[in-house]
Write an enzyme that holds these catalytic residues in place. Structure first.
Site, PDB file in Angstrom:
ATOM      1  N   GLY A 251       0.793  -1.218   0.000  1.00 43.01           N
ATOM      2  CA  GLY A 251       0.000   0.000   0.000  1.00 43.01           C
ATOM      3  C   GLY A 251       0.825   1.268   0.000  1.00 43.01           C
ATOM      4  O   GLY A 251       0.284   2.364  -0.096  1.00 43.01           O
ATOM      5  N   ASP A 252       2.140   1.113   0.098  1.00 40.70           N
ATOM      6  CA  ASP A 252       3.013   2.290   0.125  1.00 40.70           C
ATOM      7  C   ASP A 252       2.774   3.181  -1.093  1.00 40.70           C
ATOM      8  O   ASP A 252       2.765   2.714  -2.233  1.00 40.70           O
ATOM      9  CB  ASP A 252       4.468   1.817   0.136  1.00 40.70           C
ATOM     10  N   ILE A 253       2.567   4.456  -0.837  1.00 44.25           N
ATOM     11  CA  ILE A 253       2.183   5.355  -1.923  1.00 44.25           C
ATOM     12  C   ILE A 253       3.316   5.529  -2.941  1.00 44.25           C
ATOM     13  O   ILE A 253       3.067   5.619  -4.145  1.00 44.25           O
ATOM     14  CB  ILE A 253       1.713   6.714  -1.357  1.00 44.25           C
TER      15      ILE A 253
END
Length: 304
Positions: A251-253
DNA sequence: AACCAGGCTGCGC
DNA sequence: GCGCAGCATGGT
């Protein structure tokens, strides 16, 4: 202050310049200082403070140590520290072979040749840093880290300029929420940080304890049991400190942006496509993450 | 000035 | 177990 030097042979597939790229992304990271020919950093090893200057030639990494407590043992510990920090022991050949098989990634072998996954040997620092960085932009996150380091860390003056050693758990464990809020931490983050500091201070969690756990899942579980440590934070820490090869900060942007820029995904919900890619990189997932982060900056540029 | 940022928790299903 | 609103606080 006594001075010693040490020299480490560089492994194959190593570029000091690429490692410096990571350390200097124009974010004003207070944990080190970049000089034209290398990097300066203050660290604490076994309660001894050391000022570390690191440069490199074609064949060797050269480090100068300054400390009041120099000894052969300390020098050897610093050597281990650098090896871990810059991930010098890893043979990147299998990873580069995997990159070569993927047409969207193959260019990375050349563009980022020799980049090592620069880590964070201090588990507490990695954890507090990743909590700090949750859901805020990196620039602000670095501002917050600097405030923590200035207020609760150890300041060492070198060449008339300050170097910071990250706060000890005991120091942050005693801070009250209001003090962190004044530094512009959100209320919940202030609580997470103090909670984590107390867990370290009372021995509930430590790098040693984590390293004794049998597998990735149990290390992840040991971290996510604490409030404020979700899957992203746990995996970030396991990647940066424990060197878990398959830790992906899901989920790291930045990761999602990199995958989108390279054409792997069209939007942030395409989890299946991401899993498919990472399946091709079994055992090298966290390295792929690091290289994808690298791809957010242009090749050969020294900033972002 | 709206939208975004190296997410997490708690709730409703 | 999964999805999603709500959150907190600057940066651009």
């Amino acid at each position: 202050m006594n001075v010693a030097t040490l020299s480490l042979p560089v492994p194959s597939l190593f570029s000091f310049k690429e490692c410096l790229w990571f350390l200097n992304r124009n974010y004003d990271d207070c944990m080190h200082r970049l000089e034209p020919d290398g990097i300066i950093k203050a660290i604490r090893i076994n309660n001894k403070n050391v000022i570390l200057s690191v440069t490199a030639t074609n064949n060797h990494i050269e480090a100068t140590l300054r400390s009041n407590a120099l000894s052969k043992k300390l020098t050897s510990e610093v050597s281990d520290y650098i090896t871990d920090w810059l991930d010098l022991q890893r043979d990147l050949t299998p990873f580069y072979d995997l990159l070569a098989k993927n047409k969207r990634l193959a260019h990375m072998q050349n563009d980022f040749w020799g980049l090592r996954a620069v880590g964070m040997p201090d588990l507490f620092e990695a954890l507090i840093w990743s909590i700090t960085g949750q859901q805020i932009n990196l620039k602000f996150a670095h501002t917050l880290k600097r405030r923590l380091a200035e207020a609760y860390g150890t300041t060492v003056i070198f060449n008339n300029q300050p170097l910071y050693i990250f706060p000890e758990p005991e120091a942050l464990a005693q801070v009250d929420v209001e003090a962190l809020k004044k530094m512009q931490f959100s209320t919940s983050k202030a609580n997470y940080i103090i909670g984590a500091a107390r867990a370290f201070a009372n021995g509930e969690i430590s790098k040693e304890k984590l390293s004794l756990l049998p597998d990735f899942e149990s290390r992840q579980q040991a971290l996510t049991q604490f409030k404020g440590i979700g899957i992203w934070t746990a995996n970030y820490v396991l990647m940066k400190t424990m060197r878990d090869a398959n830790a992906v900060p899901v989920g790291d942007i930045g990761l999602l942006n990199a995958l989108a820029a390279l054409g792997f995904i069209q939007n942030r919900t395409e989890v299946a496509k991401i899993e498919k890619l990472f399946k091709q990189f079994r055992g090298w997932e966290s390295y792929l993450v690091f290289y994808l982060w690298r791809s957010l900056s242009n090749p050969l540029s020294d900033g972002k």
